[in-house]
Design a protein around this motif. Structure first.
Motif, short mmCIF file in Angstrom:
data_model
loop_
_atom_site.label_atom_id
_atom_site.label_comp_id
_atom_site.label_asym_id
_atom_site.label_seq_id
_atom_site.Cartn_x
_atom_site.Cartn_y
_atom_site.Cartn_z
N MET A 1 0.84 -1.18 0.00
CA MET A 1 0.00 0.00 0.00
C MET A 1 0.88 1.24 0.00
O MET A 1 1.81 1.37 0.79
CB MET A 1 -0.91 0.01 1.23
N LYS A 2 0.55 2.17 -0.89
CA LYS A 2 1.29 3.42 -0.97
C LYS A 2 0.43 4.57 -0.47
O LYS A 2 -0.79 4.55 -0.59
CB LYS A 2 1.73 3.68 -2.42
N LYS A 3 1.11 5.55 0.07
CA LYS A 3 0.44 6.75 0.55
C LYS A 3 0.50 7.79 -0.58
O LYS A 3 1.58 8.26 -0.94
CB LYS A 3 1.15 7.25 1.80
N ILE A 4 -0.67 8.11 -1.13
CA ILE A 4 -0.75 9.00 -2.29
C ILE A 4 -1.40 10.31 -1.87
O ILE A 4 -2.47 10.32 -1.26
CB ILE A 4 -1.56 8.34 -3.42
N LEU A 5 -0.76 11.41 -2.21
CA LEU A 5 -1.30 12.74 -1.95
C LEU A 5 -1.61 13.39 -3.29
O LEU A 5 -0.72 13.54 -4.13
CB LEU A 5 -0.31 13.59 -1.18
N ILE A 6 -2.86 13.76 -3.48
CA ILE A 6 -3.28 14.48 -4.69
C ILE A 6 -3.50 15.94 -4.30
O ILE A 6 -4.25 16.23 -3.37
CB ILE A 6 -4.57 13.89 -5.29
N ILE A 7 -2.84 16.82 -5.02
CA ILE A 7 -3.02 18.26 -4.80
C ILE A 7 -3.74 18.82 -6.02
O ILE A 7 -3.19 18.88 -7.12
CB ILE A 7 -1.66 18.96 -4.57
N SER A 8 -5.00 19.18 -5.80
CA SER A 8 -5.85 19.69 -6.87
C SER A 8 -5.87 21.21 -6.80
O SER A 8 -6.25 21.79 -5.78
CB SER A 8 -7.27 19.12 -6.72
N SER A 9 -5.48 21.85 -7.89
CA SER A 9 -5.32 23.30 -7.85
C SER A 9 -6.41 24.07 -8.60
O SER A 9 -6.31 25.29 -8.75
CB SER A 9 -3.94 23.69 -8.40
N SER A 10 -7.43 23.40 -9.05
CA SER A 10 -8.49 24.11 -9.75
C SER A 10 -9.35 24.91 -8.79
O SER A 10 -9.75 24.41 -7.74
CB SER A 10 -9.39 23.12 -10.51
N PRO A 11 -9.65 26.15 -9.13
CA PRO A 11 -10.54 26.94 -8.28
C PRO A 11 -12.01 26.55 -8.45
O PRO A 11 -12.85 26.93 -7.63
CB PRO A 11 -10.30 28.37 -8.75
N ARG A 12 -12.33 25.76 -9.49
CA ARG A 12 -13.73 25.39 -9.75
C ARG A 12 -14.07 24.06 -9.09
O ARG A 12 -13.49 23.03 -9.40
CB ARG A 12 -13.99 25.25 -11.25
N LYS A 13 -15.04 24.10 -8.20
CA LYS A 13 -15.53 22.88 -7.58
C LYS A 13 -16.28 22.06 -8.64
O LYS A 13 -17.06 22.62 -9.42
CB LYS A 13 -16.47 23.21 -6.42
N ASN A 14 -16.00 20.77 -8.67
CA ASN A 14 -16.63 19.84 -9.62
C ASN A 14 -16.30 20.15 -11.07
O ASN A 14 -17.04 19.76 -11.97
CB ASN A 14 -18.14 19.77 -9.42
N GLY A 15 -15.17 20.80 -11.30
CA GLY A 15 -14.74 21.11 -12.66
C GLY A 15 -14.08 19.91 -13.31
O GLY A 15 -14.01 18.80 -12.75
N ASN A 16 -13.60 20.10 -14.51
CA ASN A 16 -13.00 19.02 -15.29
C ASN A 16 -11.76 18.44 -14.62
O ASN A 16 -11.57 17.22 -14.62
CB ASN A 16 -12.67 19.53 -16.70
N SER A 17 -10.91 19.28 -14.05
CA SER A 17 -9.72 18.79 -13.35
C SER A 17 -10.11 17.91 -12.17
O SER A 17 -9.48 16.88 -11.92
CB SER A 17 -8.87 19.96 -12.85
N VAL A 35 -5.30 7.19 -0.25
CA VAL A 35 -5.34 8.39 -1.08
C VAL A 35 -5.94 9.54 -0.29
O VAL A 35 -7.00 9.40 0.31
CB VAL A 35 -6.17 8.17 -2.37
N GLU A 36 -5.25 10.67 -0.30
CA GLU A 36 -5.79 11.89 0.27
C GLU A 36 -5.74 12.96 -0.81
O GLU A 36 -4.73 13.13 -1.48
CB GLU A 36 -4.96 12.37 1.47
N THR A 37 -6.85 13.67 -0.98
CA THR A 37 -6.90 14.76 -1.94
C THR A 37 -7.04 16.08 -1.20
O THR A 37 -7.90 16.23 -0.33
CB THR A 37 -8.08 14.60 -2.92
N ILE A 38 -6.16 17.00 -1.53
CA ILE A 38 -6.21 18.35 -0.98
C ILE A 38 -6.66 19.28 -2.10
O ILE A 38 -6.08 19.27 -3.19
CB ILE A 38 -4.83 18.79 -0.45
N TYR A 39 -7.70 20.05 -1.84
CA TYR A 39 -8.20 21.03 -2.78
C TYR A 39 -7.68 22.41 -2.36
O TYR A 39 -8.09 22.94 -1.34
CB TYR A 39 -9.73 21.02 -2.82
#
Length: 178
Positions: A1-17, A35-39
């Motif tokens: 198991m790997k610890k994955i950090l996703i950093i999402s930089s889109s200002p639009r909630k529910n956008g394409n990114s 998996v952890e996602t940071i918006y």
């Protein structure tokens, strides 16, 4: 198991990114990864001041959310940067976070693999090049790190333009390989 950090930089909630992020995360979760996602749009963080105090004290002197994000980056096996393409480069939000991750330089960071997920209104040749170059510039500062995979979705501008696009499956499949 790997610890994955996703950093999402889109200002639009529910956008394409963000939809691309969700598919990558679903693939990675299916393989049993954490998996952890940071918006970034939900965080408060300032520009780097260029004081370089972080190189001495190993954390930033600015007390905001970027300090915690950089700490999570340090401890992750894999970092995924997701960005809309702005003027043929990463979003300003992501560029600011990359700058604020300067305290990681010279530490015994855990990450090796970096992935890039990007979306853009334009689908032309070279649209993604600036994104890759900007992130590669950051990656080059970390001897053990490398860009291990990318997904670029061009031709998606309005929210939900990416729905039904085969690129979502590509992001999911890439997530399954980590």
């Amino acid at each position: 198991m790997k610890k994955i950090l996703i950093i999402s930089s889109s200002p639009r909630k529910n956008g394409n990114s963000e939809l691309l992020v969700k598919e990558f995360a679903n693939g990675a979760l299916e393989k049993g990864n954490q998996v952890e996602t940071i918006y970034l749009r939900e965080k408060q963080y300032s520009f780097c001041r260029g004081c370089l105090a972080c190189q001495k004290i190993k954390h930033c002197v600015i007390d905001d959310d970027a300090v915690e994000i950089a700490s999570k980056m340090h401890d992750s096996d894999i970092i995924v940067f997701a960005t809309p393409v702005y003027y043929y480069s990463v979003s300003g939000q992501l560029k600011t976070m990359l700058d604020r991750a300067n305290p990681l330089f010279g530490t015994d960071y855990k990450f090796n693999d970096i992935y890039i997920l990007a979306t853009a209104a334009e689908n032309g040749t070279g649209t993604f090049d600036g994104v890759e170059k900007a992130i590669q510039g950051w990656v080059d500062c970390f001897e053990r790190a490398k860009i291990s995979g990318t997904v670029f979705a061009g031709g998606v501008n309005d929210i939900n333009d990416i729905k039904g696009n085969e690129i979502l499956k590509q992001a999911y499949e890439l997530g399954k390989t980590v």
